[in-house]
Design an enzyme around this catalytic site. Structure first.
Site, PDB file in Angstrom:
ATOM      1  N   CYS A  30      24.644  62.649  60.806  1.00  0.00           N
ATOM      2  CA  CYS A  30      23.439  63.432  60.516  1.00  0.00           C
ATOM      3  C   CYS A  30      22.211  62.549  60.353  1.00  0.00           C
ATOM      4  O   CYS A  30      21.188  62.768  60.989  1.00  0.00           O
ATOM      5  CB  CYS A  30      23.658  64.273  59.260  1.00  0.00           C
ATOM      6  N   CYS A  59      21.234  65.151  62.928  1.00  0.00           N
ATOM      7  CA  CYS A  59      20.234  66.110  62.453  1.00  0.00           C
ATOM      8  C   CYS A  59      18.847  65.510  62.250  1.00  0.00           C
ATOM      9  O   CYS A  59      17.857  66.075  62.715  1.00  0.00           O
ATOM     10  CB  CYS A  59      20.691  66.712  61.118  1.00  0.00           C
ATOM     11  N   LYS A  73      17.170  63.938  65.451  1.00  0.00           N
ATOM     12  CA  LYS A  73      17.018  65.072  66.374  1.00  0.00           C
ATOM     13  C   LYS A  73      15.843  65.953  65.976  1.00  0.00           C
ATOM     14  O   LYS A  73      15.020  66.326  66.814  1.00  0.00           O
ATOM     15  CB  LYS A  73      18.322  65.882  66.376  1.00  0.00           C
ATOM     16  N   TYR A 112      25.077  73.561  70.375  1.00  0.00           N
ATOM     17  CA  TYR A 112      23.876  73.143  69.647  1.00  0.00           C
ATOM     18  C   TYR A 112      23.188  71.965  70.327  1.00  0.00           C
ATOM     19  O   TYR A 112      21.993  71.991  70.627  1.00  0.00           O
ATOM     20  CB  TYR A 112      24.245  72.663  68.243  1.00  0.00           C
ATOM     21  N   GLU A 150      19.571  71.839  72.282  1.00  0.00           N
ATOM     22  CA  GLU A 150      18.474  71.152  71.597  1.00  0.00           C
ATOM     23  C   GLU A 150      17.911  70.016  72.443  1.00  0.00           C
ATOM     24  O   GLU A 150      16.688  69.830  72.514  1.00  0.00           O
ATOM     25  CB  GLU A 150      18.951  70.651  70.242  1.00  0.00           C
ATOM     26  N   HIS A 181       2.238  90.127  55.072  1.00  0.00           N
ATOM     27  CA  HIS A 181       1.486  90.424  56.291  1.00  0.00           C
ATOM     28  C   HIS A 181       0.288  89.482  56.440  1.00  0.00           C
ATOM     29  O   HIS A 181      -0.367  89.153  55.456  1.00  0.00           O
ATOM     30  CB  HIS A 181       0.977  91.871  56.221  1.00  0.00           C
ATOM     31  N   GLU A 226       8.092  89.787  58.316  1.00  0.00           N
ATOM     32  CA  GLU A 226       7.976  91.112  57.715  1.00  0.00           C
ATOM     33  C   GLU A 226       8.732  92.164  58.527  1.00  0.00           C
ATOM     34  O   GLU A 226       9.032  93.251  58.022  1.00  0.00           O
ATOM     35  CB  GLU A 226       6.516  91.513  57.552  1.00  0.00           C
TER      36      GLU A 226
END
Length: 607
Positions: free
Chosen positions: A199, A204, A207, A334, A338, A593, A598
């Site tokens: 990672c 991670c 990346k 993944y 990516e 908003h 939302e």
């Protein structure tokens, strides 16, 4: 009259006798005041000594920086640990280096010294140091058990699961060592790993940095719609970017090393492999441990075929000297999705090949279809049911890939992201009697115990859910169970996750396919729209949002989003699912908003 109280031989005139009395009382008061001051000074010096002792202990116990306020909690933990090891332990008094408590403890210095042997169990002190069986090991601490081994806990692998488990175990009082073979992910010769594991080094973290960088090309194009009339064309200073990325990885490696050292974990840079149930070979030297954790993670898998020696994996992709002009990415998970985004963002002409009918296996069908359309809209050549048969190197150094259907593609880089396998080869598992499955993953029970009761495993090496936060949770649970007196299991339900594609994916809970199989005719709420930002940019990029609801209980079973900030939104959606939120809860929540999020609280019509 007061004069009559004096001896006749000392009788003085009345005025002078009063003066004598006053002087006498003053002298006595001064003597008493001096005595009190002396006692106060002694107690202050004792308090200062106590503070010195506590500061010394605190320095050796980096994980207990607020020792004064936590002594009572520590004592309870130590009592529990000693009880489990069947060793007598006398609870120390709760002492704080405060003068106001001095009256309650006349000899605070000796009381503080009585605490020090207890604190040894938490990692040693200035007065006593624990020895390490390994030369040069850092942070040696005293043993918490009476088992006779070199360590309470020996961890093989410095990735997410191993680091977390070792640190928590040390915090519970165990004597812990961690061995990591790789030198760090800041250079290509560092072993493509290091403290923090895949990672931090080649996963991670770098990346995500590259995803940030790749997206600026879109931002440069979009800014003109908002009045910024600068030209988006320009050269990418890839060398500078790589240098900054590598510096950040080196910084994180240092943080992990200091964090472990402060917790009292011995960090050993060496290859470790199992010898038997309680013995580990560490760089040629054998050490023993009451319990052993294997947390070595996984490694990219590349199939063998003619020319496969010319391909790279995600490991090498983090150290490319320049962004490729033409890139072929093989895979549909993944990492493949990516990196197709990353290469495309940095200007590469990208072709993504996947041998299956639809990529991102295990994700919701609508999510998979939606991202496919988005990638094709951006100009990425996505091909399903396609695979490479062979690769040849051209005279100019470029690569020629021949597909199974006979067609060819030219590229500067061919990257394979076709899965990861547990990194268990030559780890001594068979010799130690540890069972593995057909893919090399270590077989464990719910408590992460292997077929050998003293050996445990967590993280990608057990091939459950290959996500960093899952490995962290597993390692933490194991340490709490083994050393903290808090047995618990890892909950794998409703694990939120994100794919940093463009646009990114966020998902938690059941897919529609899983929900229908498990609950029958579930209720589906879905919307797709162009985000407000792109009403000016003219991009046709669409956001997808989807809720899956139980037909009877109204409980939300799954939340899925494809759109910017999906990773941020899905984290809180995961909290909602853990809390058992219903569709009514979503409906009764006031929206923020104007945001895309939302839409999750305004969807009313089922599809």
């Amino acid at each position: 009259p007061q004069g009559n109280m004096l001896s006749s031989r000392c009788r003085l005139p009345h005025g002078r006798s009063n003066l004598g009395l006053v002087l006498g009382f003053m002298a006595i008061s001064s003597i008493r005041a001096a005595a009190v001051a002396s006692r106060i000074g002694m107690e202050e010096r004792q308090c200062e000594s106590v503070q010195d002792c506590l500061r010394s202990c605190t320095k050796r116990l980096g994980d207990i920086r607020q020792l004064h306020s936590k002594l009572t909690v520590q004592t309870r933990e130590l009592l529990s640990e000693r009880a489990r090891s069947q060793t007598a332990f006398a609870a120390p008094p709760s002492i704080h280096s405060s003068p106001s408590l001095a009256a309650k403890h006349p000899n605070m210095l000796s009381a503080a010294r009585s605490i020090i042997p207890s604190i040894h169990l938490r990692g040693g002190s200035a007065g006593r140091t624990a020895s390490s069986p390994l030369t040069g090991a850092k942070g040696a601490r005293m043993m918490s058990g009476e088992h006779g081994y070199d360590y309470d806990y020996f961890v093989i692998g410095g990735g997410s699961g191993g680091v977390r488990s070792s640190r928590i175990a040390a915090g519970h009082g165990a004597k812990v060592a961690l061995a990591e073979e790789a030198k760090g992910g800041s250079t290509p010769d560092g072993g493509f790993s290091g403290l923090g594991g895949t990672c931090v080094n080649v996963g991670c973290v770098p990346k995500k940095l590259m995803v940030y960088g790749a997206h600026f090309s879109h931002d440069l194009e979009d800014m003109r719609a908002y009045g910024w009339n600068m030209k988006p064309e320009g050269d990418v200073d890839w060398t500078s970017f790589m240098e900054k990325k590598n510096n950040e990885i080196a910084r994180l490696n240092g943080i992990y090393e200091r964090m472990l050292g402060n917790a009292g974990v011995e960090v050993i840079q060496a290859r470790a492999k199992l010898v038997d149930a309680h013995t580990v070979d560490v760089g040629g030297k054998k050490v023993t441990a009451d319990k052993i954790l294997v947390a070595v993670g996984g490694w990219p898998y590349t199939p063998e075929f003619p020319g496969s020696e010319h391909v790279i994996t995600s490991n090498e992709a983090f150290f490319l000297p320049t962004p490729p002009k033409r890139a072929i990415v093989v895979g549909g998970g993944y990492i493949a999705v990516e990196f197709a985004n990353i290469f495309h963002g940095y200007g590469s002409k990208v072709t993504q090949l996947y041998r299956g009918e639809k990529w991102l296996r295990g994700f919701d069908g609508d999510v998979r279809d939606h991202l496919t359309q988005e990638y094709k809209e951006q100009g990425i050549d996505v091909r399903f049911k396609a695979n490479i048969a062979k690769i040849e190197k051209n005279d100019d150094g470029s690569l020629k890939a021949t597909l199974e259907d006979g067609s060819t593609l030219d590229a500067d880089v061919v990257m394979y992201a076709t899965g990861r396998v547990p990194k268990t080869k030559d780890l001594g598992l068979e010799e130690a009697g540890v069972e593995t499955d057909g893919n090399g993953a270590i077989v464990v029970n719910e408590a992460f115990e292997t077929s050998v009761p003293s050996i445990f495993a967590v993280g990608d090496v057990i091939n459950r859910i290959q996500l960093t936060p899952v490995a962290l949770a597993e390692g933490h649970c194991l340490a709490d169970t083994l050393f903290g007196g808090k047995p618990r299991k890892t909950d794998y339900s409703d694990v939120p996750t994100a794919v940093f594609s463009n646009p990114p994916i966020g998902t938690v809970g059941l897919t529609e396919e899983e929900a229908r199989k498990e609950h029958g005719n579930v209720h589906i709420y879905r919307t797709s729209f162009r985000a407000m930002k792109h009403t000016l940019t003219g991009r046709q990029e669409k956001t997808l949002m989807k809720l899956i609801v139980h037909p009877e209980s109204d409980k939300v079973l799954g939340v899925h989003i494809v759109g910017h900030e999906a990773g941020e939104v899905i984290q809180l959606a995961g909290v909602c699912l853990k809390a058992g939120a219903t569709k009514e809860h979503f409906d009764s929540t006031i929206g923020v908003h104007p945001t895309s999020a939302e839409e999750f609280v305004t969807m009313r019509s089922r599809v």
